[in-house]
Structures are given as C-alpha cells and as structure tokens.
Design an enzyme around this catalytic site. Structure first.
Site, short mmCIF file in Angstrom:
data_model
loop_
_atom_site.label_atom_id
_atom_site.label_comp_id
_atom_site.label_asym_id
_atom_site.label_seq_id
_atom_site.Cartn_x
_atom_site.Cartn_y
_atom_site.Cartn_z
N LYS A 241 57.94 -27.01 12.22
CA LYS A 241 56.87 -26.28 12.89
C LYS A 241 56.76 -24.89 12.28
CE LYS A 241 55.26 -24.65 17.37
NZ LYS A 241 55.52 -24.63 18.81
N LYS B 177 53.90 -29.82 11.97
CA LYS B 177 52.86 -29.08 12.68
C LYS B 177 52.66 -27.70 12.08
CE LYS B 177 52.06 -26.99 17.10
NZ LYS B 177 52.64 -26.63 18.37
C1 PBG Z 1 54.33 -23.86 21.80
C2 PBG Z 1 53.33 -24.74 21.21
C3 PBG Z 1 52.29 -24.33 20.37
C4 PBG Z 1 51.50 -25.43 20.12
C5 PBG Z 1 52.09 -26.52 20.78
N1 PBG Z 1 53.23 -26.05 21.46
C6 PBG Z 1 51.89 -23.04 19.81
C7 PBG Z 1 52.73 -21.91 19.57
O1 PBG Z 1 53.77 -22.00 18.94
O2 PBG Z 1 52.29 -20.86 20.02
C8 PBG Z 1 50.26 -25.40 19.26
C9 PBG Z 1 49.31 -26.47 19.42
C10 PBG Z 1 47.96 -26.20 18.87
O3 PBG Z 1 47.66 -25.16 18.26
O4 PBG Z 1 47.13 -27.10 19.05
N2 PBG Z 1 55.62 -24.23 21.83
ZN ZN Z 2 56.87 -22.36 22.71
#
Ligand code: PBG
Ligand code: ZN
Length: 323
Positions: free
Chosen positions: A195, A248
């Site tokens: 991520k 992601k």
């Molecule tokens: C947070 C989380 C995020 C997303 C899913 N879970 C964003 C972040 O790290 O702020 C992003 C999903 C998206 O942008 O569609 N743990």
């Molecule tokens: Zn988070």
C-alpha cells in the site's frame, strides 16, 4: 514466418473471433464492492468527489447490498464512520460500533455475501492517523495491541474476511495470532500488503472522513518509487500468514500487481481506488471519454496485470453490465 504469411488482423475481424481468442475476462466473480457505513436511519449522504458513492446507514446499506448480491458480486468490504472519535480509535472495537452493526445486519439479511472488514484506525481516531500517536508518530507496537482488539470484535460480529490496511509492521502476524487464540482460525486475512502513500486516496478521505489532522502517512505507507520493497512487504505478510495479498492503488502500480503475480501463488487483489474513479468520472462528465468503455478497459487492465479480484466502487454497476 512473418508478413505476409502472418496477418495478426485475421483473428480480429469479427466479434465471434475476438471472443474466442480473448485472453482476459472480467466477471462479477472478480469484483468486490466497498461500502461506507454511518450511524442513523435512512441516511444516504452523497460523496461529492465520488459520483454514485454514498455514506449509508445500515438500513440503506442492506438495500444496496442486495443489489450487489443480485448482480453476482460475491463480496463487499466495509468502512465505518463512527459518531465518536478518540485518540485510540476505541469505537472500532466496540460491540455496538458501526461496522459491527453493519456486519451483523449483512449476515442476517444478505447471508450469501462475503463480508470483508477493512481493519484500520484512521476512520476512528480524532487525529485521523492509522494508529496510536506517541511523540508525534504512529506507535507501531502499541497499535498492534489495538488491532487485535478490533479484529476480534469484527470476527465476533460475523466478518468473513479481515483486511488490515494500516501498514503496521507485524500486523498480519498479530492478527493471525489473535484470531487463532479466539478460535477464529478459519477466518482468512486479506492483507493490504503493498500500500503506497498515494495522492489517489484524496476522495476516499472525504468519504471516510479520515484525512490526517497533521502530517501525512509517508512514515508508514510505501514510497511510490519503490518496487523491490513491494516484494519484501508481500513476502513478510506471506510469512506472517496472509491468505491473500493486495496492491493499492491499482492503476499506477500495475507493474507491481504483475510482480506479485509472478512471485507468489497467493490470490491477489487490486484496489481500484477513489482517485482512479474520480478521474474517470470527471472526464466522462465533461464528455471527454466514453465512460463505460473506459471503466471496462481500466478493470480489465488490472485483471491482465494479474489481479484475481478487484475492489471497485463500480463493482455493482459493472457486474450489471456483464450479467
Ligand atoms: C485507510 C484506507 C485508505 C483507503 C482504504 N483504506 C486511505 C488512506 O490510507 O488514507 C483508500 C481507498 C481509496 O482511495 O479508494 N486505511
Ligand atoms: Zn488507515
């Protein structure tokens, strides 16, 4: 053999030929629908940067989830927006928490759906970071203790899959151990293993009301420039017991979906994130692109790169097209 004996166009001439030689398929089975659950009754609050996405109270969530099931999408992933936030995000492990309520209602009313819960703290903390803050930083090991509380609470509510997204070191091992100790050894972990610290999450933070109040997430999420590091992250999560691996965002990281596909036998998920959706919706709203074709082409690119499943805000709509 080459031209003129070889003519690549021969197999492109008709739709029937193209169907026969198509290498990659997108089916409802390949999609996961995210939902944002909020307290209350009859709430459908539009997220302005994500057309078609709403914060839903549990009753409305059930209505939408039935549509998701009816078009053949096998799974949903839940994000919760609590009415009360604190420094630890303790409402995330409350039996009466919003996700716990949503899970129970889903398992009761739409039992065919696989319910995945996102496991993190940013929606529940008053500072918006993905864990406990000590001396201005997210304290990894203190956060792990709370993570164990959160997963057990989600599992007790009936979650089918736990999906930790906070990028804490050791999170998968901690969650595996907590689940096994509480006799939830049958529940799989879908790790957000790879991520990135991405500007593509902008619209999600409006939807989840989870923007950090200070700083950013670069001290725990990955640097977008690092591909080899992604393999190390994935290998660690595998060794800690992850059942599935996620990459992601998806679109700017298709190379890493492919790298993981080549290095691991585990099922791979790709997250078609909010910013990827927002770009397509904005261009389509301007009449600059063909919305439906661009959406399908985008999702197929993730499958072609090697993703087994795709988390997408378009999941239910797209499955309706594919049926
Ligand atoms: C947070 C989380 C995020 C997303 C899913 N879970 C964003 C972040 O790290 O702020 C992003 C999903 C998206 O942008 O569609 N743990
Ligand atoms: Zn988070």
């Amino acid at each position: 053999m080459d031209f003129p004996a070889v003519r690549m166009r021969r197999l492109r001439r008709t739709e029937a030929l193209r169907r026969m030689v198509r290498e990659t398929h997108l089916r409802p089975d390949h999609l996961i629908q995210p939902f944002f659950a909020v307290p209350g009754q009859n709430v459908r609050k539009a997220v302005s940067s994500m057309p078609g996405v709403f914060q839903l109270s549990v009753d409305q969530l059930i209505t939408e989830a039935k549509k998701t099931r009816d078009v053949g999408v096998p799974a949903v992933i839940l994000f919760g927006i609590p009415d009360r936030k604190d420094p630890e995000g303790s409402s995330s492990w409350n039996e009466q928490g919003i996700v716990q309520k949503a899970v129970r209602a889903l398992k009761k009313n739409v039992p065919e759906l696989c319910v995945i819960t996102d496991v993190c703290f940013c929606e529940y903390t008053d500072h918006g970071h993905c864990g406990v803050i000590h001396d201005g930083e997210v304290d990894n090991d203190a956060t792990l203790e709370n993570l164990a509380r959160q997963v057990i609470s989600f599992a007790e509510a009936g979650a089918d899959v736990l999906a930790p997204s906070g990028m804490m070191d050791g999170m998968v091992g901690t969650i595996r151990e907590a689940l096994d100790e509480a006799e939830f050894e049958h529940l799989p972990i879908l790790s957000y293993a790879v991520k990135f610290s991405s500007a593509y999450y902008g619209p999600f933070r409006e939807a989840a009301e989870s923007a950090p109040a200070f700083g950013d997430r670069r001290a725990y999420q990955m640097d977008p420039a690092n591909g080899r590091e992604a393999l190390r992250e994935a290998a660690l999560d595998v060794s800690e017991g992850a059942d599935m691996l996620m990459v992601k965002p998806a679109l700017a990281y298709l190379d890493l979906i492919r790298d993981l596909r080549e290095h691991f036998e585990h099922p791979i998920a790709a997250y078609n994130v909010s910013g990827e959706m927002a770009m397509v919706e904005a261009a389509a709203a301007n009449g600059w692109i063909d919305r439906k074709r661009v959406i399908l082409e985008t999702l197929v690119s993730m499958r072609r790169a090697g993703a087994d499943v795709i988390l997408s805000y378009w999941a239910t709509e797209v499955a309706g097209w594919l049926k």
